[in-house]
Write an enzyme that holds these catalytic residues in place. Sequence first.
Site, PDB file in Angstrom:
ATOM      1  N   SER A 239       9.843  -7.868   3.361  1.00  0.00           N
ATOM      2  CA  SER A 239       8.644  -7.660   2.549  1.00  0.00           C
ATOM      3  C   SER A 239       7.501  -8.510   3.073  1.00  0.00           C
ATOM      4  CB  SER A 239       8.941  -8.035   1.099  1.00  0.00           C
ATOM      5  OG  SER A 239       9.127  -9.431   1.000  1.00  0.00           O
ATOM      6  N   LYS A 240       6.386  -8.397   2.404  1.00  0.00           N
ATOM      7  CA  LYS A 240       5.175  -9.107   2.858  1.00  0.00           C
ATOM      8  C   LYS A 240       5.404 -10.591   3.084  1.00  0.00           C
ATOM      9  CE  LYS A 240       5.325  -6.328  -0.019  1.00  0.00           C
ATOM     10  NZ  LYS A 240       6.116  -5.736  -0.839  1.00  0.00           N
ATOM     11  N   ARG A 241       6.314 -11.159   2.322  1.00  0.00           N
ATOM     12  CA  ARG A 241       6.569 -12.597   2.461  1.00  0.00           C
ATOM     13  C   ARG A 241       6.988 -12.951   3.888  1.00  0.00           C
ATOM     14  NH1 ARG A 241      10.838 -14.454   0.468  1.00  0.00           N
ATOM     15  NH2 ARG A 241      12.088 -12.637  -0.049  1.00  0.00           N
ATOM     16  N   HIS A 242       7.603 -11.977   4.564  1.00  0.00           N
ATOM     17  CA  HIS A 242       8.102 -12.236   5.905  1.00  0.00           C
ATOM     18  C   HIS A 242       7.048 -11.998   6.986  1.00  0.00           C
ATOM     19  CE1 HIS A 242      11.744 -11.051   3.509  1.00  0.00           C
ATOM     20  NE2 HIS A 242      12.111 -12.212   3.977  1.00  0.00           N
ATOM     21  N   GLY A 243       5.851 -11.627   6.570  1.00  0.00           N
ATOM     22  CA  GLY A 243       4.820 -11.308   7.552  1.00  0.00           C
ATOM     23  C   GLY A 243       4.369  -9.875   7.358  1.00  0.00           C
TER      24      GLY A 243
END
Length: 473
Positions: A239-243
């Site tokens: 998800s966005k948290r990973h980039g």
Amino acid sequence: MSQVRVRFAPSPTGYLHIGGVRTALFNWLFARREQGTFILRIEDTDQSRSTDEAIQAILDGMRWVGLDWDQGPFRQTERMDLYRHHALQLLDRQQAYWCVCTAEELDARRQEAQAQGGQQKYDGRCREKGILNPSGDAALRFRAPQAGQTIIEDLIKGRVVFDNAVLDDLIILRSNGYPTYNFSVVVDDALMGITHVIRGDDHLTNTPRQVPMFQALGFTVPQFGHLPMIMGSDKTRLSKRHGATSVLAYRDMGYLPEAMINYLVRLGWSSGDQEIFSIAELVEKFSFEHVQKSAAVFNPDKLLWVNAYHIRHGDPSRIVSLLMPFLEQKGFGQAVKTTPVGWMEQLVIMLRERARTLVEMAAAAEPYLMPEPTMEPEAVHKFLTPQMAPILETLAQRFNSDKVFSKETLEGIFKVLLEESGLKMGQLAQPVRVALTGRAVSPGIFEVIDLLGREATMMRLRRGIAVAQGVHS
RNA sequence: GUCCCCAUCGUCUAGCCUGGCCUAGGACGUCGGCCUUUCAAGCCGGCAACACGGGUUCAAAUCCCGUUGGGGACACCA
């Protein structure tokens, strides 16, 4: 021989996720390999979350990576009559029934069941009510089989068995008349003649819910293949948290579509030890046999390496055109327009060894596209020293009087000057590099001179000499 | 909680189906070296894995069972 027909069916609730691209890719590869048909279908039956911008983003993303579809894009909201017709057909056959439980009631019961640790499924209280003409809001539920088993022969996971006792009576038509996912997929996959349903394995448990619907409707059940998911470095769903997870974000960061495809396909699929594939090679070699069963962690470092490889080995003229938007963004649009194509290709060939993305390449291209490149202060301070001025002056004079101005003759001039002055190559090359490019790092100095040509080289050398003399430093 | 899936270096993977060729191969990253006009690229080398426990077998990374761990699904979302 029945023709292979596959589909990619995203829901337009946001940008096109790279996980979605990989699912689309495997479908596309299989279709191309089997000379089948690849269909694009937009699953937009959730009015509250679907947007036109998201549809556009999906189409843009698909086009960018080059996954062209043969049919569609179909939108489920344009096919409402079909779902209603088939739902009512199930009602007629008593394979579906009206349920008058409200969403609030169901929610309350579910929470209660959860609190008691019981099974979270519909209690079936409207199942035998036999409601024919519901007065108020009512949803239509599918009468799921409760005995026996549903067996899936999955192309990737192999045989998967589910007890039908775990099956819920799913709502197929909401009280607002819209079909739900599990029903519209079945109707569409059947009506569109989909032979192989290739999707993420988050859908594996949806499969035993859908199979009985195909059967109840009298449709042929397609083959299924459930792809493992892509995860972030912490092994949770990517998800966005990973980039960045939007494909178009990768386009904007300077990744090549072929690099994206190459990296994504290797996430869960392999062909021996091979790492680099062209699209044509993938179409030729792809098969579900070598698709991994387990989830894969997305590794940005490897993607970067794959991208750098494709930049280095790609057709220069193609790289030039892909690079163009990045150059325009930097304000070099006009400069490039008046530049010969061949020269741009030479520039790319010179820069590609040290650019991992098009963004990096565009930055590295700057000194060559402006008549007076900006000078890095530290580089000037370190290399364009006053004592270098006379030597650079000599070099400039000899360069200028050289008749042919070719790489070879210039190298000769360099060598002679090194001998005369007792300087080492680095001691001379670095100042020249700073004079010509304004930076302490660049491609080989003779390549730079060669690309710049006599006029630009002379101008920059003169400017460098002035700087070294302290005219401004 | 219930159901389902999965399990080889830090990561992507080869090998597993059809046990012996595995002292487990490749790639990314990392560390060291070579090349060298800077930076890259390239080349050479190092570190690094069969989750655990039981079986079956002359022999198991490969077959079977269990455990543990991870993931997914359980909506009038898709």
